[in-house]
Design a protein around this motif. Sequence first.
Motif, PDB file in Angstrom:
ATOM      1  N   ASP A 332       0.854  -1.186   0.000  1.00 29.64           N
ATOM      2  CA  ASP A 332       0.000   0.000   0.000  1.00 29.64           C
ATOM      3  C   ASP A 332       0.897   1.246   0.000  1.00 29.64           C
ATOM      4  O   ASP A 332       1.459   1.636   1.019  1.00 29.64           O
ATOM      5  N   GLY A 333       1.018   1.838  -1.194  1.00 27.04           N
ATOM      6  CA  GLY A 333       1.887   3.013  -1.343  1.00 27.04           C
ATOM      7  C   GLY A 333       1.354   4.223  -0.595  1.00 27.04           C
ATOM      8  O   GLY A 333       2.127   5.098  -0.189  1.00 27.04           O
ATOM      9  N   VAL A 334       0.022   4.274  -0.416  1.00 26.02           N
ATOM     10  CA  VAL A 334      -0.551   5.445   0.272  1.00 26.02           C
ATOM     11  C   VAL A 334      -0.114   5.441   1.736  1.00 26.02           C
ATOM     12  O   VAL A 334       0.339   6.465   2.262  1.00 26.02           O
ATOM     13  N   ILE A 335      -0.199   4.273   2.382  1.00 26.81           N
ATOM     14  CA  ILE A 335       0.250   4.250   3.780  1.00 26.81           C
ATOM     15  C   ILE A 335       1.776   4.350   3.853  1.00 26.81           C
ATOM     16  O   ILE A 335       2.321   4.902   4.801  1.00 26.81           O
ATOM     17  N   GLY A 336       2.436   3.847   2.807  1.00 27.79           N
ATOM     18  CA  GLY A 336       3.903   3.977   2.765  1.00 27.79           C
ATOM     19  C   GLY A 336       4.305   5.437   2.757  1.00 27.79           C
ATOM     20  O   GLY A 336       5.185   5.872   3.512  1.00 27.79           O
ATOM     21  N   ARG A 337       3.636   6.205   1.921  1.00 23.93           N
ATOM     22  CA  ARG A 337       3.960   7.635   1.816  1.00 23.93           C
ATOM     23  C   ARG A 337       3.600   8.362   3.128  1.00 23.93           C
ATOM     24  O   ARG A 337       4.300   9.267   3.573  1.00 23.93           O
ATOM     25  N   TYR A 338       2.523   7.917   3.720  1.00 25.20           N
ATOM     26  CA  TYR A 338       2.123   8.482   5.023  1.00 25.20           C
ATOM     27  C   TYR A 338       3.201   8.201   6.071  1.00 25.20           C
ATOM     28  O   TYR A 338       3.582   9.077   6.851  1.00 25.20           O
ATOM     29  N   ALA A 339       3.714   6.966   6.051  1.00 22.48           N
ATOM     30  CA  ALA A 339       4.751   6.592   7.036  1.00 22.48           C
ATOM     31  C   ALA A 339       6.020   7.419   6.828  1.00 22.48           C
ATOM     32  O   ALA A 339       6.685   7.798   7.789  1.00 22.48           O
ATOM     33  N   VAL A 340       6.337   7.716   5.569  1.00 20.72           N
ATOM     34  CA  VAL A 340       7.513   8.551   5.279  1.00 20.72           C
ATOM     35  C   VAL A 340       7.311   9.918   5.921  1.00 20.72           C
ATOM     36  O   VAL A 340       8.190  10.467   6.584  1.00 20.72           O
ATOM     37  N   ARG A 341       6.122  10.454   5.760  1.00 20.07           N
ATOM     38  CA  ARG A 341       5.821  11.801   6.276  1.00 20.07           C
ATOM     39  C   ARG A 341       5.799  11.834   7.801  1.00 20.07           C
ATOM     40  O   ARG A 341       6.453  12.666   8.424  1.00 20.07           O
ATOM     41  N   ILE A 342       5.056  10.920   8.399  1.00 23.03           N
ATOM     42  CA  ILE A 342       4.794  11.019   9.839  1.00 23.03           C
ATOM     43  C   ILE A 342       6.036  10.678  10.674  1.00 23.03           C
ATOM     44  O   ILE A 342       6.172  11.106  11.812  1.00 23.03           O
ATOM     45  N   ASN A 343       6.948   9.917  10.050  1.00 24.05           N
ATOM     46  CA  ASN A 343       8.177   9.558  10.766  1.00 24.05           C
ATOM     47  C   ASN A 343       9.356  10.439  10.373  1.00 24.05           C
ATOM     48  O   ASN A 343      10.439  10.308  10.960  1.00 24.05           O
ATOM     49  N   GLY A 344       9.200  11.281   9.354  1.00 18.59           N
ATOM     50  CA  GLY A 344      10.354  12.035   8.844  1.00 18.59           C
ATOM     51  C   GLY A 344      11.431  11.063   8.383  1.00 18.59           C
ATOM     52  O   GLY A 344      12.614  11.226   8.675  1.00 18.59           O
ATOM     53  N   MET A 345      11.004  10.056   7.628  1.00 22.32           N
ATOM     54  CA  MET A 345      11.901   8.942   7.264  1.00 22.32           C
ATOM     55  C   MET A 345      12.985   9.407   6.293  1.00 22.32           C
ATOM     56  O   MET A 345      12.704  10.115   5.339  1.00 22.32           O
ATOM     57  N   ASP A 346      14.220   9.007   6.554  1.00 26.96           N
ATOM     58  CA  ASP A 346      15.325   9.356   5.662  1.00 26.96           C
ATOM     59  C   ASP A 346      15.520   8.307   4.578  1.00 26.96           C
ATOM     60  O   ASP A 346      15.898   8.635   3.465  1.00 26.96           O
ATOM     61  N   CYS A 347      15.334   7.061   4.922  1.00 24.31           N
ATOM     62  CA  CYS A 347      15.461   5.997   3.916  1.00 24.31           C
ATOM     63  C   CYS A 347      14.668   4.782   4.389  1.00 24.31           C
ATOM     64  O   CYS A 347      14.180   4.742   5.525  1.00 24.31           O
ATOM     65  N   LEU A 348      14.583   3.829   3.488  1.00 25.38           N
ATOM     66  CA  LEU A 348      13.709   2.688   3.736  1.00 25.38           C
ATOM     67  C   LEU A 348      14.480   1.387   3.526  1.00 25.38           C
ATOM     68  O   LEU A 348      15.330   1.303   2.638  1.00 25.38           O
ATOM     69  N   ALA A 349      14.173   0.393   4.332  1.00 28.51           N
ATOM     70  CA  ALA A 349      14.642  -0.970   4.080  1.00 28.51           C
ATOM     71  C   ALA A 349      13.429  -1.760   3.625  1.00 28.51           C
ATOM     72  O   ALA A 349      12.389  -1.746   4.292  1.00 28.51           O
ATOM     73  N   ILE A 350      13.526  -2.416   2.475  1.00 22.86           N
ATOM     74  CA  ILE A 350      12.427  -3.260   1.985  1.00 22.86           C
ATOM     75  C   ILE A 350      12.796  -4.711   2.259  1.00 22.86           C
ATOM     76  O   ILE A 350      13.870  -5.182   1.860  1.00 22.86           O
ATOM     77  N   THR A 351      11.920  -5.404   2.965  1.00 20.87           N
ATOM     78  CA  THR A 351      12.216  -6.786   3.348  1.00 20.87           C
ATOM     79  C   THR A 351      11.326  -7.761   2.571  1.00 20.87           C
ATOM     80  O   THR A 351      10.310  -7.374   1.993  1.00 20.87           O
ATOM     81  N   LYS A 352      11.752  -9.009   2.579  1.00 22.55           N
ATOM     82  CA  LYS A 352      10.964 -10.113   2.021  1.00 22.55           C
ATOM     83  C   LYS A 352      10.625  -9.944   0.538  1.00 22.55           C
ATOM     84  O   LYS A 352       9.545 -10.360   0.100  1.00 22.55           O
ATOM     85  N   LEU A 353      11.515  -9.330  -0.210  1.00 20.29           N
ATOM     86  CA  LEU A 353      11.279  -9.183  -1.652  1.00 20.29           C
ATOM     87  C   LEU A 353      11.111 -10.556  -2.302  1.00 20.29           C
ATOM     88  O   LEU A 353      10.290 -10.746  -3.200  1.00 20.29           O
ATOM     89  N   ASP A 354      11.857 -11.533  -1.816  1.00 22.60           N
ATOM     90  CA  ASP A 354      11.833 -12.877  -2.389  1.00 22.60           C
ATOM     91  C   ASP A 354      10.458 -13.542  -2.312  1.00 22.60           C
ATOM     92  O   ASP A 354      10.153 -14.436  -3.097  1.00 22.60           O
ATOM     93  N   VAL A 355       9.624 -13.085  -1.377  1.00 18.80           N
ATOM     94  CA  VAL A 355       8.285 -13.690  -1.227  1.00 18.80           C
ATOM     95  C   VAL A 355       7.447 -13.461  -2.495  1.00 18.80           C
ATOM     96  O   VAL A 355       6.573 -14.246  -2.831  1.00 18.80           O
ATOM     97  N   LEU A 356       7.780 -12.403  -3.241  1.00 23.12           N
ATOM     98  CA  LEU A 356       7.014 -12.083  -4.462  1.00 23.12           C
ATOM     99  C   LEU A 356       7.544 -12.802  -5.705  1.00 23.12           C
ATOM    100  O   LEU A 356       6.985 -12.641  -6.798  1.00 23.12           O
ATOM    101  N   ASP A 357       8.619 -13.582  -5.540  1.00 20.74           N
ATOM    102  CA  ASP A 357       9.337 -14.141  -6.696  1.00 20.74           C
ATOM    103  C   ASP A 357       8.465 -14.862  -7.728  1.00 20.74           C
ATOM    104  O   ASP A 357       8.754 -14.801  -8.914  1.00 20.74           O
ATOM    105  N   GLU A 358       7.424 -15.567  -7.278  1.00 20.00           N
ATOM    106  CA  GLU A 358       6.686 -16.420  -8.222  1.00 20.00           C
ATOM    107  C   GLU A 358       5.584 -15.688  -8.986  1.00 20.00           C
ATOM    108  O   GLU A 358       5.010 -16.235  -9.922  1.00 20.00           O
ATOM    109  N   LEU A 359       5.290 -14.468  -8.581  1.00 21.22           N
ATOM    110  CA  LEU A 359       4.112 -13.800  -9.150  1.00 21.22           C
ATOM    111  C   LEU A 359       4.354 -13.277 -10.568  1.00 21.22           C
ATOM    112  O   LEU A 359       5.405 -12.713 -10.859  1.00 21.22           O
ATOM    113  N   ALA A 360       3.340 -13.449 -11.432  1.00 20.95           N
ATOM    114  CA  ALA A 360       3.442 -12.933 -12.796  1.00 20.95           C
ATOM    115  C   ALA A 360       3.173 -11.430 -12.819  1.00 20.95           C
ATOM    116  O   ALA A 360       3.723 -10.688 -13.630  1.00 20.95           O
ATOM    117  N   GLU A 361       2.309 -10.985 -11.899  1.00 19.49           N
ATOM    118  CA  GLU A 361       1.968  -9.556 -11.822  1.00 19.49           C
ATOM    119  C   GLU A 361       1.927  -9.143 -10.360  1.00 19.49           C
ATOM    120  O   GLU A 361       1.530  -9.938  -9.495  1.00 19.49           O
TER     121      GLU A 361
END
Length: 466
Positions: A332-361
């Motif tokens: 959910d990019g909308v809550i992601g963007r909200y989290a960036v704002r409300i936390n004053g986030m400098d950068c992000l760590a994205i985890t579990k990318l491999d979980v999406l490996d099998e998806l076609a879309e």
Amino acid sequence: MTLVAEYEDNFSLCKLNLFNKPLANVVVIGAQWGDEGKGKITDLLSKSADVVVRYQGGVNAGHTVVVEGNTFKLHLIPSGILYPGTDCIIGCGTAIDPQVLIQELDQLEALNIPLGNLLISQTAHVTMPYHRSIDRLAEERRGERKIGTTGRGIGPTYADKSERTGIRVQDLMDKEVLREQIYWAINHKNAILDKLYNLPPLDPEEVIAEYSGYADRLRPYVVDTALKIYDAITRRRNILFEGAQGTLLDLDHGTYPYVTSSNPIAGGACVGAGVGPTTIDRVIGVAKAYTTRVGEGPFPTEIKGEVGEMLCDRGAEFGTTTGRQRRCGWFDGVIGRYAVRINGMDCLAITKLDVLDELAEIKVCVAYEIDGQRCEDFPSSSRKFARCQPIYQTLPGWQRSTAECRSVEDLPKQARDYLRFLAEFMQVPIAIISVGPGREQTIIVEDPIHGPKRSLLYADSTPARV
Ligand code: IMP
């Protein structure tokens, strides 16, 4: 400078050695509904930290750490305890269940992990037996309006803190005060247990005996932790403030009432550790490459059916504390963007990318539709949030394993495009990518601590809307 150009530059910076420079004072927070994999990221950063501080929450949190074949289940003690020489502080904003804390101490001691660097705040509040009972009973009473709490007494502990009837760690340490406090509190709680829940009364003497035992065990660790942290700051030691739960579970800024009773956002570190905002150098957010949520409450991108089950299986989405199956959904990019704002986030760590490996879309929520209107921002009205329908952008999947990738260049093009899309959409650089639970399954895209501050980086750029 545009965000895209800057971000592409960042992608080529993946050879940076993270551990050659000082850490500075960093807050790590969850950018979603908790369980983002903060444990792995704090473990990575703890190596460079002199002090690790837990600033909120209690034994509702939990993470499993595997070191040299030994599995540790920790709820309160920061995983930094596994690094000799790192001070680990349980700050004043936490809710301490001494029974569980002592089980953690026993577990670590049995494996000869030194505990001399552990410090516990004397102003933190203590979870009592009646907090656990009232948490569970109140949930039953709520019926359809239940929150889906972890049942660990967190809400009632913080409720007593706000009501100014709580028992603090310092009260445990003084036999006379403890006796007087427990008699006073139990007198009141017994009336609730009896009148509201028809339960037999608690015996204050039994509770006094139990908690006096806990006090003896915890006494060596109890100090004024805010003073210790200040001392560490003045000696230029590197402090890692470790958030539990996530932004959307924040009592003030989350999806109230389906939230926890503390402040997991970055600002919570100041109150819950006892430091001024000027001491925080960096805020690092952690988000999964998709979204999960445990317990009740609206979740616009939830996927019911086959794909949701697949994410749950591949991501092993079961809670460390309660074993409950987590609800799974698209990012959910909308809550992601909200989290960036409300936390004053400098950068992000994205985890579990491999979980999406099998998806076609793969879908990403880029806006909501509320009552026929397009809405770009997270609505602060909970009634409106409950009516949000996701508007998705669909991206191609990569259908290849990423678990062995060790650099950005190793990732399939579609995976890089997916991450770039998320970064551009949320306007935050992705500094770390995790492609599996192992420590080695981590890609450092850019230095999360010493890269340019996001707030300065984007100050003069127009936010790109998708
Ligand atoms: P409580 O913190 O036990 O009062 O639970 C309140 C809400 O927060 C419930 O929806 C829980 O499932 C959720 N929650 C609490 N701790 C965690 C966590 O560590 N991870 C994910 N959800 C959590």
